[in-house]
Write an enzyme that holds these catalytic residues in place. Sequence first.
Site, PDB file in Angstrom:
ATOM      1  N   HIS A 120       0.830  -1.203   0.000  1.00  0.00           N
ATOM      2  CA  HIS A 120       0.000   0.000   0.000  1.00  0.00           C
ATOM      3  C   HIS A 120       0.869   1.259   0.000  1.00  0.00           C
ATOM      4  CE1 HIS A 120      -2.959   2.949   1.626  1.00  0.00           C
ATOM      5  NE2 HIS A 120      -3.787   2.229   0.892  1.00  0.00           N
ATOM      6  N   SER A 323      -8.846 -15.106  -2.175  1.00  0.00           N
ATOM      7  CA  SER A 323      -8.989 -13.673  -2.451  1.00  0.00           C
ATOM      8  C   SER A 323     -10.336 -13.382  -3.103  1.00  0.00           C
ATOM      9  CB  SER A 323      -7.865 -13.192  -3.372  1.00  0.00           C
ATOM     10  OG  SER A 323      -8.081 -11.837  -3.740  1.00  0.00           O
TER      11      SER A 323
END
Length: 383
Positions: A120, A323
């Site tokens: 991130h 996911s």
Amino acid sequence: MSLSATHQDKLNTFWQYCLENQYFNIGYPESADFDYSPLFKFFKFSLNNCGDWREPSNYVLNSFEFEKEVLAYFSQLFQIEFEESWGYVTNGGTEGNMFGCYLARELFPNSTLYYSKETHYSVGKIAKLLRMQSCHIKTTPTGEIDINDLIDNIESNNEKQPIIFANIGTTMSGAVDNIEEIQKRLGHLGIDRNDFYLHADAALSGMILPFVESPQPFSFADGIDSISVSGHKMIGSPIPCGIVVARRRNVDRIAVEVDYICAKDQTISGSRNAHSVLMMWTAIQSHSTSTWQQRIAHCLSLAQSAVDKLQAANIPAWRNPNSITVVFPRPSEHVWRAFNLAVSGDKAHLITMPHHKDSEKLDQLIDAIIRDQSVLPKCSTYN
């Protein structure tokens, strides 16, 4: 408080905008099927969780008792004895990641922070704010940290006490770094377990992996030193928030005595949102383990269905194990803007959340992607 008619109209217009867009922000992982109406009455109070919830404070209008139960829940979820853990409800995932990096820096002040290029964007900011040396590591085609490149950089830097920032679900592809293999390879370098720090950014997947049959290693039992999870993602909240959990023995060394509240403070922000604590408490009390399992299974099923439909149209869509992030080639701008998709480079993704009760709106997006791809130039390669 009273508003003029003009200002009230402005709020009403924004209300309608929110109603129209609340359930289809599909490029971003935000659960929208929450109901915190039992908590509305508490907005009459200026609640403030200032400092450490384990310490009695002179500021009595807090939700510390609820925060204790929230942290007990997450300690169990992430497999660490409650008395051996420490944590708090943060203002979001970035604060949780900063706390983990701060702890690591205090333990190993001269060490380098290693993180992958899929990490991130906030972690680069954190490294600058904390004045930490940092090193970017390559990633595999599916988004995991390239362990060979990690080890090569640690060796070339002659690093004796590395700080590893691991992704437990990357932003763009939901990739989970192999922390088991990382620790094994560090051992091969002769780096003792007490001589490295492993922080886990599990913003979204921290509330997925505990509820699947075969999770990748990600918990304290698997060797992590701290973990950050977002509260407004899979859990769902009208206010951005999160949870950070760390090993208590590491946290004790950064405590600061604050005389005017008669308490210690180990947190980043000091004054903290006591209302989001109530929301996290309400959410975990409202969902049993089986309910979470059902919610996660629903999201995974929708994600796999999206992959199947796109692949059936010869669009190379894929997702990582466990996911709910579906990756596919970047469509035209009018498509990704119309459906609020997240795009990066030549890739885009959609994320299936619990409020997607059926596939109707997902199918609208998939149909738009298929139509769009039929007129776009074909890519020679794609991963």
